[in-house]
Design a protein around this motif. Structure first.
Motif, PDB file in Angstrom:
ATOM      1  N   GLY A 191      12.268  28.792 -35.271  1.00 11.05           N
ATOM      2  CA  GLY A 191      13.514  28.522 -34.564  1.00 11.05           C
ATOM      3  C   GLY A 191      13.318  27.822 -33.234  1.00 11.05           C
ATOM      4  N   GLU A 192      12.108  27.885 -32.680  1.00 14.75           N
ATOM      5  CA  GLU A 192      11.837  27.185 -31.422  1.00 14.75           C
ATOM      6  C   GLU A 192      11.618  25.698 -31.693  1.00 14.75           C
ATOM      7  OE1 GLU A 192       9.038  28.894 -28.552  1.00 14.75           O
ATOM      8  OE2 GLU A 192       9.106  30.763 -29.712  1.00 14.75           O
ATOM      9  N   THR A 193      11.913  24.889 -30.695  1.00 16.52           N
ATOM     10  CA  THR A 193      11.616  23.461 -30.744  1.00 16.52           C
ATOM     11  C   THR A 193      10.522  23.176 -29.738  1.00 16.52           C
ATOM     12  OG1 THR A 193      13.853  22.877 -31.443  1.00 16.52           O
ATOM     13  CG2 THR A 193      12.541  21.128 -30.419  1.00 16.52           C
ATOM     14  N   ILE A 194       9.453  22.556 -30.212  1.00 14.37           N
ATOM     15  CA  ILE A 194       8.362  22.202 -29.314  1.00 14.37           C
ATOM     16  C   ILE A 194       8.491  20.741 -28.908  1.00 14.37           C
ATOM     17  CG2 ILE A 194       6.787  23.988 -30.138  1.00 14.37           C
ATOM     18  CD1 ILE A 194       5.404  21.929 -31.909  1.00 14.37           C
ATOM     19  N   THR A 195       8.024  20.453 -27.702  1.00 15.61           N
ATOM     20  CA  THR A 195       7.982  19.093 -27.184  1.00 15.61           C
ATOM     21  C   THR A 195       6.531  18.761 -26.911  1.00 15.61           C
ATOM     22  OG1 THR A 195      10.131  19.383 -26.137  1.00 15.61           O
ATOM     23  CG2 THR A 195       8.787  17.551 -25.353  1.00 15.61           C
ATOM     24  N   SER A 196       6.090  17.611 -27.386  1.00 15.94           N
ATOM     25  CA  SER A 196       4.697  17.201 -27.234  1.00 15.94           C
ATOM     26  C   SER A 196       4.643  15.907 -26.437  1.00 15.94           C
ATOM     27  CB  SER A 196       4.051  17.010 -28.604  1.00 15.94           C
ATOM     28  OG  SER A 196       4.181  18.201 -29.356  1.00 15.94           O
ATOM     29  N   ASN A 197       3.749  15.882 -25.453  1.00 12.95           N
ATOM     30  CA  ASN A 197       3.589  14.716 -24.578  1.00 12.95           C
ATOM     31  C   ASN A 197       2.142  14.256 -24.635  1.00 12.95           C
ATOM     32  OD1 ASN A 197       6.303  14.736 -23.273  1.00 12.95           O
ATOM     33  ND2 ASN A 197       5.611  16.778 -22.688  1.00 12.95           N
ATOM     34  N   ALA A 198       1.930  13.007 -25.043  1.00 18.01           N
ATOM     35  CA  ALA A 198       0.581  12.472 -25.188  1.00 18.01           C
ATOM     36  C   ALA A 198       0.404  11.240 -24.300  1.00 18.01           C
ATOM     37  CB  ALA A 198       0.311  12.112 -26.645  1.00 18.01           C
ATOM     38  N   HIS A 199      -0.834  11.082 -23.827  1.00 19.08           N
ATOM     39  CA  HIS A 199      -1.194   9.948 -22.985  1.00 19.08           C
ATOM     40  C   HIS A 199      -2.466   9.308 -23.524  1.00 19.08           C
ATOM     41  CE1 HIS A 199       1.691  10.992 -19.830  1.00 19.08           C
ATOM     42  NE2 HIS A 199       1.405  12.246 -20.151  1.00 19.08           N
ATOM     43  N   LEU A 200      -2.447   8.004 -23.648  1.00 17.06           N
ATOM     44  CA  LEU A 200      -3.610   7.250 -24.093  1.00 17.06           C
ATOM     45  C   LEU A 200      -4.628   7.201 -22.960  1.00 17.06           C
ATOM     46  CD1 LEU A 200      -4.811   5.424 -26.348  1.00 17.06           C
ATOM     47  CD2 LEU A 200      -3.727   3.499 -25.182  1.00 17.06           C
ATOM     48  N   GLN A 201      -5.872   7.601 -23.247  1.00 19.59           N
ATOM     49  CA  GLN A 201      -6.936   7.545 -22.243  1.00 19.59           C
ATOM     50  C   GLN A 201      -7.838   6.340 -22.438  1.00 19.59           C
ATOM     51  OE1 GLN A 201      -8.914  11.368 -22.402  1.00 19.59           O
ATOM     52  NE2 GLN A 201      -7.374  12.292 -21.079  1.00 19.59           N
ATOM     53  N   SER A 202      -8.150   6.016 -23.703  1.00 24.64           N
ATOM     54  CA  SER A 202      -8.958   4.830 -23.992  1.00 24.64           C
ATOM     55  C   SER A 202      -8.669   4.368 -25.408  1.00 24.64           C
ATOM     56  CB  SER A 202     -10.449   5.116 -23.819  1.00 24.64           C
ATOM     57  OG  SER A 202     -10.892   6.036 -24.791  1.00 24.64           O
ATOM     58  N   ARG A 203      -8.950   3.083 -25.635  1.00 24.72           N
ATOM     59  CA  ARG A 203      -8.660   2.509 -26.947  1.00 24.72           C
ATOM     60  C   ARG A 203      -9.600   1.351 -27.217  1.00 24.72           C
ATOM     61  NH1 ARG A 203      -2.748   0.455 -29.100  1.00 24.72           N
ATOM     62  NH2 ARG A 203      -3.528  -0.668 -30.917  1.00 24.72           N
ATOM     63  N   PHE A 204     -10.153   1.313 -28.432  1.00 21.84           N
ATOM     64  CA  PHE A 204     -10.949   0.189 -28.905  1.00 21.84           C
ATOM     65  C   PHE A 204     -10.277  -0.345 -30.156  1.00 21.84           C
ATOM     66  CE2 PHE A 204     -13.998  -1.395 -32.003  1.00 21.84           C
ATOM     67  CZ  PHE A 204     -14.555  -2.446 -31.289  1.00 21.84           C
ATOM     68  N   ASP A 205      -9.963  -1.639 -30.176  1.00 21.15           N
ATOM     69  CA  ASP A 205      -9.317  -2.270 -31.324  1.00 21.15           C
ATOM     70  C   ASP A 205     -10.282  -3.222 -32.011  1.00 21.15           C
ATOM     71  OD1 ASP A 205      -6.760  -1.100 -30.985  1.00 21.15           O
ATOM     72  OD2 ASP A 205      -6.288  -2.549 -29.428  1.00 21.15           O
ATOM     73  N   ALA A 206     -10.345  -3.137 -33.338  1.00 20.65           N
ATOM     74  CA  ALA A 206     -11.070  -4.092 -34.171  1.00 20.65           C
ATOM     75  C   ALA A 206     -10.023  -4.835 -34.996  1.00 20.65           C
ATOM     76  CB  ALA A 206     -12.065  -3.361 -35.056  1.00 20.65           C
ATOM     77  N   ASP A 207     -10.439  -5.565 -36.021  1.00 19.48           N
ATOM     78  CA  ASP A 207      -9.499  -6.379 -36.806  1.00 19.48           C
ATOM     79  C   ASP A 207      -8.357  -5.576 -37.399  1.00 19.48           C
ATOM     80  OD1 ASP A 207     -10.837  -8.694 -36.224  1.00 19.48           O
ATOM     81  OD2 ASP A 207     -12.029  -8.663 -38.071  1.00 19.48           O
ATOM     82  N   ASN A 208      -8.639  -4.459 -38.055  1.00 16.92           N
ATOM     83  CA  ASN A 208      -7.568  -3.697 -38.702  1.00 16.92           C
ATOM     84  C   ASN A 208      -7.656  -2.194 -38.446  1.00 16.92           C
ATOM     85  OD1 ASN A 208      -9.785  -3.181 -40.295  1.00 16.92           O
ATOM     86  ND2 ASN A 208      -8.689  -3.373 -42.230  1.00 16.92           N
TER      87      ASN A 208
END
Length: 151
Positions: free
Chosen positions: A104-121
């Motif tokens: 019955g409770e509603t949770i709220t989630s907060n996320a923050h990007l710290q680092s990211r590495f992107d390749a082709d796909n």
């Protein structure tokens, strides 16, 4: 600018019921996301009337993945048809669970990007996430995720 809360999150995450642990995206940009999820009696992670620690981790991971997953879709793709993605937790760097929410409770989630590495796909990223219920912290964690676009 589209109303992000009116979007069907199922169109943008690879998860489906009974494994979908996010109901709504409250806000999102390239480095932050906030989501909500109502704990239901029939949820697969409910044990003795409480949403388990594993459910909290899965909610955090799905919340976190939406930051990076968002970049694989065009801004005007409101139905999520532009990409098919898979993703998984590659590491849990830290985690602290202080309480589990009740049905019955509603949770709220907060996320923050710290680092990211992107390749082709694919992308490899590190994100921090806090899950709250009624402004009480339930979980805090730092996760590594792998997100891949399927061809």
């Amino acid at each position: 600018m589209r109303n992000i809360q009116s979007l069907d999150i199922q169109n943008f995450l690879p998860h489906r019921a009974p494994f979908l642990m996010v109901d709504k995206v409250i806000s999102i940009d390239e480095e932050h996301v906030s989501t909500s999820f109502e704990i239901r009696t029939d949820d697969i992670f409910v044990v003795n009337g409480e949403f388990s620690e594993v459910g909290l981790i899965e909610n955090a991971a799905q919340t976190c993945s939406s930051i990076v997953g968002k970049s694989y879709f065009d801004e005007d793709d409101v139905e999520g048809k532009g990409a098919k993605l898979i993703g998984f937790i590659s590491a849990i760097k830290s985690i602290k669970v202080t309480a589990c929410p009740k049905v019955g409770e509603t949770i709220t989630s907060n996320a923050h990007l710290q680092s990211r590495f992107d390749a082709d796909n694919y992308s490899i990223c590190t994100l921090s996430c806090t899950v709250l219920s009624s402004n009480k912290e339930l979980l805090s964690c730092v996760l590594n995720l792998f997100i891949q676009k399927l061809e």
